[in-house]
Design an enzyme around this catalytic site. Structure first.
Site, mmCIF file in Angstrom:
data_model
loop_
_atom_site.group_PDB
_atom_site.id
_atom_site.type_symbol
_atom_site.label_atom_id
_atom_site.label_comp_id
_atom_site.label_asym_id
_atom_site.label_seq_id
_atom_site.Cartn_x
_atom_site.Cartn_y
_atom_site.Cartn_z
ATOM 1 N N HIS A 1 10.129 5.484 20.079
ATOM 2 C CA HIS A 1 11.384 5.983 20.686
ATOM 3 C C HIS A 1 11.232 7.480 20.936
ATOM 4 C CE1 HIS A 1 15.993 5.937 21.008
ATOM 5 N NE2 HIS A 1 15.605 7.169 21.328
ATOM 6 N N LYS B 1 16.645 -0.334 27.867
ATOM 7 C CA LYS B 1 17.475 0.435 26.936
ATOM 8 C C LYS B 1 18.949 0.279 27.251
ATOM 9 C CE LYS B 1 18.433 3.321 23.657
ATOM 10 N NZ LYS B 1 18.074 4.711 23.449
ATOM 11 N N HIS C 1 21.095 1.497 21.666
ATOM 12 C CA HIS C 1 21.720 2.659 21.035
ATOM 13 C C HIS C 1 22.958 2.085 20.359
ATOM 14 C CE1 HIS C 1 22.790 7.001 20.683
ATOM 15 N NE2 HIS C 1 23.913 6.407 20.353
ATOM 16 N N ASP D 1 12.692 9.692 18.114
ATOM 17 C CA ASP D 1 13.868 10.113 18.881
ATOM 18 C C ASP D 1 13.832 11.620 19.108
ATOM 19 O OD1 ASP D 1 16.181 9.900 20.365
ATOM 20 O OD2 ASP D 1 17.510 9.930 18.628
ATOM 21 N N ALA E 1 23.454 16.960 22.027
ATOM 22 C CA ALA E 1 22.933 16.190 20.894
ATOM 23 C C ALA E 1 21.443 15.963 21.082
ATOM 24 C CB ALA E 1 23.645 14.854 20.801
HETATM 25 C C1 NCD Z 1 19.118 11.942 22.944
HETATM 26 C C2 NCD Z 1 18.831 12.844 24.138
HETATM 27 O O1 NCD Z 1 19.025 14.056 24.034
HETATM 28 O O2 NCD Z 1 18.363 12.351 25.175
HETATM 29 N N1 NCD Z 1 19.933 12.658 22.006
HETATM 30 C C3 NCD Z 1 20.051 12.387 20.692
HETATM 31 O O3 NCD Z 1 20.873 13.026 20.037
HETATM 32 N N2 NCD Z 1 19.295 11.508 20.084
HETATM 33 C C4 NCD Z 1 19.757 10.677 23.400
HETATM 34 C C5 NCD Z 1 19.772 9.595 22.352
HETATM 35 O O4 NCD Z 1 18.736 9.043 21.984
HETATM 36 O O5 NCD Z 1 20.855 9.275 21.847
HETATM 37 ZN ZN ZN Z 2 16.919 8.667 21.769
#
Ligand code: NCD
Ligand code: ZN
Length: 343
Positions: free
Chosen positions: A13, A99, A136, A247, A263
């Site tokens: 991921h 996704k 998600h 991530d 985020a």
């Molecule tokens: C991810 C992003 O910035 O693309 N942000 C995150 O906080 N993980 C998107 C995601 O995977 O939720």
């Molecule tokens: Zn992500």
């Protein structure tokens, strides 16, 4: 143990972004991981096989000379994704999953799914051609507390979808709660989960220690200490349903240090080292290879990598910031240290 050699890991991921931003982070990725499941939440999102193939070419041509890295592509599910598009994706041989972002759940999820009931055609095709759904796992109802979004997603969305599509393979991405751990453990083998390094290393206090800490803000948001303990237990258990997904989600510094900050946490600069740290701290380094290099390929039906990496227990300093094309990026542990080093 102060040194460990394992099969080269993959990241199941990862956010690579695009263009020069992508070019800036690819060396961090390719140094550690042989392959990665590349998230499709670009602007605009990667909703077709054609887009995914073009994105893959851009990734390959942005790799530094001599770097071996295989991007495993994904499609971004929308209310209007057709079964035919899914079959095309599968036939391409390079799209490995689809996704599902609930609309509004996270960065660039505006075009995500409003209601999964609109995606029957696509989900049937995915079940048939064994293209996994990567979820998600958070509901976005405004009346649900942000810390409960994942827990409630299990009952409201995940259980019904698994029941309705008994052959669908599902990865519950970046799980953050004990409820998610418990749910995945009790599910059949077609359900797996990825776990990030930052959710293994931090609880929600890290977002507020001494003031607001935007570089610890991600979706799903960090949870309680007991949730973190459940994630660690899952990661080091040797249960093949749990595997590595960083991530890692880079954002330019000024977009995180803002009145409405983005985020996402950038971790791929230490994308295997951080996991070694937590596995080491729990005397479970012998479980790292399964989690990082074996269970992911097994779930996706891919061969394991053949080369190895070596990590040594030696502290190194993480820079306060790193260049990110014309911006800068604040990496996880910026100005601090990481306890394991990649040789
Ligand atoms: C991810 C992003 O910035 O693309 N942000 C995150 O906080 N993980 C998107 C995601 O995977 O939720
Ligand atoms: Zn992500």
């Amino acid at each position: 143990m102060t040194r460990i050699t394992i099969t080269r890991p993959d990241d199941w991921h990862l956010h690579l972004r695009d263009g020069n931003h992508m070019r800036a982070i690819l060396p961090d990725v390719g140094r550690r991981f042989a392959r990665a499941i590349v998230m499709p939440n670009l602007k605009p999102p990667v909703t077709t096989t054609q887009n995914a193939l073009a994105y893959r070419e851009r990734i390959l041509s942005a790799l530094p000379d001599g770097m071996q890295f295989e991007p495993l592509m994904t499609l971004y599910l929308t209310d209007s994704t057709t079964g035919d598009e899914i079959r095309r994706a599968k036939a391409s041989g390079v799209v490995r999953a689809v996704k599902y972002y609930p609309a509004g759940a996270t960065t660039n999820s505006e075009s995500g799914v409003s209601e999964l009931s609109k995606c029957e055609d696509a989900l049937n095709a995915m079940s048939e051609c064994e293209l996994p759904l990567l979820v998600h796992g958070e509901v976005t109802f405004p009346n649900v507390d942000i810390f409960d979004r994942e827990r409630i997603f299990i009952d409201r969305v995940l259980i019904p979808v698994l029941k309705k599509y008994p052959k669908l393979r599902v990865v519950f991405e970046h799980i953050t709660t004990r409820e998610a751990v418990r749910f995945v453990m009790a599910s059949p083998p077609r359900v797996a989960a990825t776990i990030t390094a930052h959710h293994l290393l931090l609880n929600r206090n890290a977002m507020f220690s001494g003031g607001i800490r935007p570089h610890h803000f991600c979706m799903p948001v960090l949870k309680r200490e007991e949730d973190r303990q459940a994630l660690i237990h899952a990661a080091i258990s040797g249960n093949p349903k749990f595997f590595l997904g960083t991530d890692s989600a880079p954002h330019a510094r000024d977009t995180k240090e803002a009145s409405c900050g983005c985020a996402g946490v950038y971790t791929v600069h230490a994308g295997i080292e951080l996991y070694a740290e937590i596995f080491g701290a729990y005397n479970a380094l012998e479980k790292l290879e399964g989690f990082a290099s074996v269970y992911g390929p097994a779930f996706y039906g891919l061969p394991r990598n053949t080369d190895k990496i070596t990590l040594i227990k030696e502290t190194w300093d993480v820079p306060k910031e790193v260049p990110y094309h014309k911006d800068t990026l604040v990496p996880f542990r910026a100005g601090g240290t990481v306890a394991w080093r990649l040789m």
